[in-house]
Design a protein around this motif. Structure first.
Motif, short mmCIF file in Angstrom:
data_model
loop_
_atom_site.label_atom_id
_atom_site.label_comp_id
_atom_site.label_asym_id
_atom_site.label_seq_id
_atom_site.Cartn_x
_atom_site.Cartn_y
_atom_site.Cartn_z
N LYS A 4 21.69 11.31 7.47
CA LYS A 4 21.70 10.83 8.85
C LYS A 4 22.65 11.65 9.68
O LYS A 4 23.54 12.33 9.16
N GLY A 6 24.52 11.63 13.94
CA GLY A 6 24.71 10.91 15.19
C GLY A 6 25.89 9.97 15.14
O GLY A 6 26.77 10.07 14.28
N TRP A 340 21.39 7.54 16.64
CA TRP A 340 21.38 8.32 15.40
C TRP A 340 19.95 8.63 14.95
O TRP A 340 18.98 8.02 15.41
#
Length: 408
Positions: A4, A6, A340
């Motif tokens: 992931k 963000g 994100w």
């Protein structure tokens, strides 16, 4: 794997989280669980009172992988709708799966959450599932019929009635009851702490590698050269499990989400009903304990993290636009304080899996893939725990690679 990117919301909700040591010696145990996200946390929780010596280990800190990017919608309805599952697997197996999801949420509310010392902000909600366009009306109608016949508490909602729930309307929708929202980060930490308090040994920030698996057990090599010898291993690494076994039934894509600023007045959103739609990919939305809106979707068929992240700002703006189209009252009043992108996995046949592979004996691979990952983790972990303790469950074989349904 780059899971992931963000600005994540959930870690900001638990400032003083429990911490655990790194591995600094050779160890032996009955069961080693690799991965301290929600799947591993659920598994450690299920095994904590088994009398077995359990180790839970993660290369990051607890819940720092995909679990920190989960949006926390708990629904018994799945990405594969019930009427679609019936066509794929037969009525008995499909309905049983849906009830297993429903009962997992109920058990979380009634049994698990009351036992946790960290409040996971579980709130029972109804869900609104609507036809994205005219072509999807029949899909919603078929799903309503299948859910109703299966005994679920559902309500069919037509265009005018839908405005009782939200400011926008579509020709057809369903209200389902028995769903919930949760803080996935707090839930994972709560489950791990409960396991630790019961004697499960927890280790963080220690990367591990499978060294050997044979008829005698499993040998794991940890960072620093330390070895962990176990009778059984459970790989609960989420999407990173694919680095150990290449499961052909798995597809890894990318998804996006935002969390807005806190909103003073949400009275136009009745009971903060969770929202999702029939289109694929679909938008979905919920609220948080501090009155923010979580909205996600806009999935992309890429597992390349650079391609995924290049689109994050544009996807953020699209998600804000979608919120404003649903709730005109919020136009110009919301911003994405958190946004994100992340890897997202599902299976070709629409069902989660418990993987077992001849080349990796004495090992289980917990693959709760799909948009309902937390719910899947709740009941798959219990099936694996029961199996390890020698308790036969007829559902276990359905979630295996063979998809053999053995009704009780």
């Amino acid at each position: 794997m780059d899971l992931k990117s963000g600005n994540l919301y959930w870690p900001d909700t638990l400032k003083e989280k429990p911490s655990y040591p790194i591995v600094e010696e050779n160890m032996e145990c009955d069961v080693v669980i690799i991965g301290a996200g929600v799947s591993g946390a659920c598994t450690a929780y299920e095994l904590k009172d088994s009398g077995l010596d359990i180790i839970l280990i993660d290369k990051r800190t607890v819940a720092a992988g995909s679990s920190s990017a989960n949006t926390g919608l708990l629904q018994f309805s799945n990405d594969q709708l019930l009427h679609e599952a019936i066509r794929a697997f037969g009525k008995t197996a499909a309905v049983d799966h849906y009830w297993r999801c429903f009962n997992a949420i109920s058990r979380l509310r009634d049994e698990i959450v009351p036992s946790l010392s960290i409040d996971p902000e579980l709130i029972m909600r109804e869900s609104l599932f609507f036809a994205s366009n005219e072509d999807e009306i029949e899909t919603v109608q078929e799903e309503y019929k299948a859910l109703k016949e299966a005994g679920f508490d559902v309500e069919y909602v037509e265009k005018d009635e839908m405005k009782k729930w939200v400011p926008f309307s579509r020709r057809a929708a369903i209200i389902t009851k028995g769903d919930a929202e949760v803080n996935p980060y707090k839930l994972t930490h709560g489950l791990v702490k409960a396991a630790s308090d019961a004697g499960v040994r927890i280790f963080e920030q220690t990367e591990v590698f499978l060294k050997k698996a044979d008829e005698d057990g499993v040998l794991i090599r940890a960072a620093g050269g330390y070895l962990i010898k176990a009778k059984k291993a459970i790989f609960a690494q989420g999407y990173e499990t694919q680095e150990t076994v290449k499961e052909k039934n798995t597809v890894i894509e990318s998804s996006y989400a935002i969390v807005t600023n806190s909103i003073d007045d949400l009275s136009f959103w009745k009971d903060n009903v969770m929202i999702w739609e029939s289109a694929r990919p679909y938008f979905y939305a919920r609220t948080t304990a501090d009155y923010r809106i979580v909205i996600g979707g806009l999935d992309e068929r890429t597992s390349n993290p650079d391609m995924r992240d290049q689109k994050m700002i544009a996807k953020r703006d699209e998600l804000i636009k979608e919120v404003e189209s649903w709730f005109p009252q919020l136009q110009g009043a919301i911003q994405a304080e958190y946004n994100w992108s992340g890897s997202f996995a599902h299976t070709h046949d629409g069902q989660p899996m418990i993987g077992q592979y001849g080349r990796v004996p004495n090992s289980y691979f917990l693959l709760g893939y799909g948009g309902n990952g937390i719910v899947y983790s709740l009941f798959l972990s219990k099936l694996v725990a029961r199996h390890i303790m020698g308790k036969k469950d007829p559902a276990f074989s359905f979630y295996s690679k063979e998809r053999v349904y053995e009704p009780e």
